[in-house]
Design a protein around this motif. Structure first.
Motif, PDB file in Angstrom:
ATOM      1  N   LEU A 121       0.867  -1.115  -0.133  1.00 52.04           N
ATOM      2  CA  LEU A 121      -0.006  -0.069   0.011  1.00 52.04           C
ATOM      3  C   LEU A 121       0.879   1.284   0.042  1.00 52.04           C
ATOM      4  N   MET A 122       1.943   1.112   0.789  1.00 47.20           N
ATOM      5  CA  MET A 122       2.722   2.356   0.873  1.00 47.20           C
ATOM      6  C   MET A 122       3.561   2.815  -0.482  1.00 47.20           C
ATOM      7  N   LYS A 123       3.803   1.533  -1.236  1.00 45.22           N
ATOM      8  CA  LYS A 123       4.420   1.683  -2.641  1.00 45.22           C
ATOM      9  C   LYS A 123       3.445   2.279  -3.590  1.00 45.22           C
ATOM     10  N   GLU A 124       2.223   1.751  -3.511  1.00 45.84           N
ATOM     11  CA  GLU A 124       1.330   2.215  -4.191  1.00 45.84           C
ATOM     12  C   GLU A 124       0.869   3.675  -4.016  1.00 45.84           C
ATOM     13  N   THR A 125       0.901   4.336  -2.569  1.00 43.76           N
ATOM     14  CA  THR A 125       0.736   5.469  -2.489  1.00 43.76           C
ATOM     15  C   THR A 125       1.882   6.500  -3.146  1.00 43.76           C
ATOM     16  N   VAL A 126       3.108   6.064  -2.991  1.00 43.20           N
ATOM     17  CA  VAL A 126       4.075   6.703  -3.588  1.00 43.20           C
ATOM     18  C   VAL A 126       4.000   6.984  -5.199  1.00 43.20           C
ATOM     19  N   GLY A 127       3.495   5.829  -5.686  1.00 46.59           N
ATOM     20  CA  GLY A 127       3.091   5.900  -7.260  1.00 46.59           C
ATOM     21  C   GLY A 127       1.993   7.092  -7.583  1.00 46.59           C
ATOM     22  N   TYR A 128       1.242   7.476  -6.557  1.00 49.66           N
ATOM     23  CA  TYR A 128       0.551   8.992  -6.915  1.00 49.66           C
ATOM     24  C   TYR A 128       1.241   9.875  -6.884  1.00 49.66           C
ATOM     25  N   ASP A 129       2.543  10.164  -6.281  1.00 50.44           N
ATOM     26  CA  ASP A 129       3.189  11.352  -5.879  1.00 50.44           C
ATOM     27  C   ASP A 129       3.233  12.232  -6.986  1.00 50.44           C
ATOM     28  N   THR A 130       3.980  11.765  -8.090  1.00 53.00           N
ATOM     29  CA  THR A 130       4.090  12.607  -9.486  1.00 53.00           C
ATOM     30  C   THR A 130       2.737  13.237  -9.676  1.00 53.00           C
ATOM     31  N   GLU A 131       1.735  12.614 -10.074  1.00 47.38           N
ATOM     32  CA  GLU A 131       0.317  12.971 -10.128  1.00 47.38           C
ATOM     33  C   GLU A 131      -0.282  14.071  -9.281  1.00 47.38           C
ATOM     34  N   ARG A 132      -0.020  13.816  -7.950  1.00 50.75           N
ATOM     35  CA  ARG A 132      -0.389  14.723  -6.988  1.00 50.75           C
ATOM     36  C   ARG A 132       0.140  15.959  -7.053  1.00 50.75           C
ATOM     37  N   ILE A 133       1.572  16.036  -7.487  1.00 52.02           N
ATOM     38  CA  ILE A 133       2.393  17.347  -7.364  1.00 52.02           C
ATOM     39  C   ILE A 133       1.949  17.967  -8.757  1.00 52.02           C
ATOM     40  N   GLU A 134       1.741  17.347  -9.486  1.00 52.11           N
ATOM     41  CA  GLU A 134       1.104  18.091 -10.673  1.00 52.11           C
ATOM     42  C   GLU A 134      -0.011  18.688 -10.785  1.00 52.11           C
ATOM     43  N   ASN A 135      -1.081  17.973 -10.114  1.00 55.17           N
ATOM     44  CA  ASN A 135      -2.217  18.434  -9.594  1.00 55.17           C
ATOM     45  C   ASN A 135      -2.201  19.837  -9.052  1.00 55.17           C
ATOM     46  N   VAL A 136      -1.368  19.824  -7.774  1.00 52.54           N
ATOM     47  CA  VAL A 136      -1.094  20.916  -6.974  1.00 52.54           C
ATOM     48  C   VAL A 136      -0.817  22.264  -7.915  1.00 52.54           C
ATOM     49  N   LYS A 137       0.287  21.768  -8.733  1.00 57.01           N
ATOM     50  CA  LYS A 137       0.917  22.965  -9.582  1.00 57.01           C
ATOM     51  C   LYS A 137      -0.332  23.614 -10.454  1.00 57.01           C
ATOM     52  N   LYS A 138      -1.174  22.710 -11.084  1.00 55.54           N
ATOM     53  CA  LYS A 138      -2.260  23.329 -11.887  1.00 55.54           C
ATOM     54  C   LYS A 138      -3.203  23.873 -11.141  1.00 55.54           C
ATOM     55  N   ARG A 139      -3.280  23.678  -9.843  1.00 55.09           N
ATOM     56  CA  ARG A 139      -4.595  24.212  -8.908  1.00 55.09           C
ATOM     57  C   ARG A 139      -3.698  25.701  -8.642  1.00 55.09           C
ATOM     58  N   LEU A 140      -2.733  25.763  -8.198  1.00 52.07           N
ATOM     59  CA  LEU A 140      -2.087  26.814  -7.912  1.00 52.07           C
ATOM     60  C   LEU A 140      -1.851  27.978  -9.086  1.00 52.07           C
TER      61      LEU A 140
END
Length: 285
Positions: free
Chosen positions: A164-183
Motif C-alpha cells: 500500500l505504501m508503494k502504491e501511495t508513492v506511485g501517486y506522488d507525481t500525479e499529486r504534485i502536478e495537480n497541486v501545480k495546476k491548481r495554484l
C-alpha cells in the motif's frame, strides 16, 4: 521466534493412593500476574513453585492449579469418635430416636469430622515436580504454536502495508502536478502579474512541505525492523509494540500530507492493517 502469551498446559501423575493433576492457563498481560491454587499441605512449596513458573513463563495472566484426587482406601478425613458419641448422648436427652437417626444428626455437628494434616512425602514431591515441568513444557509448546500462527499473520499484514505504501508513492507525481495546476489556475483567475521566479520559489517551498519521501523511507525501515524482530530469540512483545507506534506516526504524517483522495484512501487501509497488528502484538510474549 515469537511466542503468544495465550496457552494451556496439563500433566497428570498416578501415585499409589492419589492422582495429581497440574493445569496451567495463561492470557495476555503487561507483566506476570500469577495465581496459584494448591492443597494446603503443599503451601510451604508455593514460593519455590512461583519462582519456577515465573522463570518459565515470564509474562501473562497465569493460573496454576494443582488438583489431588484420592484413589486409595485411606483418607485424611476421619470421624472424631469421642465427639460423635458425646453428641449422641446429648441428643438422647432431647429427642427419642433410634441409633441410626441419632448418628445422622451427630455427624452433622461441628467437629464431628476431623482432617489430619497430610505430610509431604519427598519422593512424591519429586515426582510432582517432574509433572509440573511437563505442564510447563506443554504450555510453552502451545505458546510457540500460537506464536507461529501470529507470525504468519504479522508478515502478511506487513507485506500489505509495504504494498500500500508503494502504491501511495506511485501517486506522488500525479499529486504534485495537480497541486501545480491548481495554484496556477488560482493565480490566473486573479488576473495579476506574478514574478515567475518568486512563484517557483513558493511552489518549491509548498511542495517540500507535502513531500513524503522521508516518511516513506522511515516507514519502510520500521516495517523491515518489525520483521527482523519477529525472528529474535528473546521475548520481544514490548519491542514490537514500540515499533508499531513508530509505524503509526509515519503513516499518520503521510495521511496529513497526502492532499490526494486516492492516497488518503490507501493511508486509511494502511492504518486498518496496522491496528490489526497492534491488537495481536498485545498477545506476544
Amino acid at each position: 521466534m515469537i511466542q503468544s502469551m495465550t496457552g494451556f498446559g496439563k500433566a497428570s501423575l498416578q501415585l499409589p493412593n492419589k492422582k495429581v493433576t497440574i493445569e496451567i492457563k495463561s492470557l495476555n498481560s503487561k507483566g506476570l500476574d500469577l495465581n496459584v491454587r494448591m492443597p494446603s499441605a503443599f503451601r510451604e512449596m508455593e514460593l519455590t513453585l512461583r519462582n519456577r513458573v515465573a522463570q518459565a513463563l515470564e509474562r501473562g495472566k497465569v493460573d496454576f492449579s494443582m488438583y489431588i484426587e484420592v484413589t486409595g482406601e485411606e483418607t485424611t478425613t476421619k470421624v472424631n469418635a469421642p465427639i460423635v458419641k458425646a453428641y449422641i448422648n446429648q441428643l438422647r436427652e432431647v429427642v427419642n430416636g433410634d441409633e441410626t437417626e441419632l448418628m445422622k444428626m451427630a455427624v452433622r455437628m461441628p467437629d464431628a469430622l476431623k482432617t489430619e494434616r497430610e505430610e509431604i512425602d519427598e519422593e512424591d514431591w519429586n515426582q510432582i515436580q517432574d509433572i509440573i515441568g511437563q505442564a510447563l513444557e506443554n504450555i510453552r509448546s502451545f505458546r510457540v504454536s500460537e506464536g507461529e500462527a501470529l507470525e504468519k499473520d504479522f508478515k502478511a499484514r506487513i507485506n500489505n502495508i509495504m504494498s500500500l505504501m508503494k502504491e501511495t508513492v506511485g501517486y506522488d507525481t500525479e499529486r504534485i502536478e495537480n497541486v501545480k495546476k491548481r495554484l496556477q489556475t488560482a493565480i490566473d483567475e486573479l488576473k495579476v502579474n506574478v514574478d515567475e521566479n518568486r512563484f517557483e520559489q513558493e511552489l518549491i517551498y509548498y511542495l517540500e512541505k507535502m513531500d513524503i519521501t522521508e516518511e516513506k523511507v522511515r516507514l519502510e525501515n520500521h516495517l523491515n525492523y518489525f520483521v527482523e524482530t519477529l525472528s529474535g530469540n528473546e521475548a520481544n512483545g514490548r519491542k514490537l509494540g514500540f515499533i508499531t507506534q513508530e509505524m503509526g506516526r509515519e503513516i499518520n504524517t503521510m495521511g496529513s500530507k497526502a492532499n490526494h483522495a486516492q492516497m488518503q484512501k490507501l493511508v486509511v487501509q494502511m492504518k486498518d492493517e496496522l491496528e490489526k497488528i497492534k491488537e495481536q502484538v498485545l498477545n506476544i510474549l
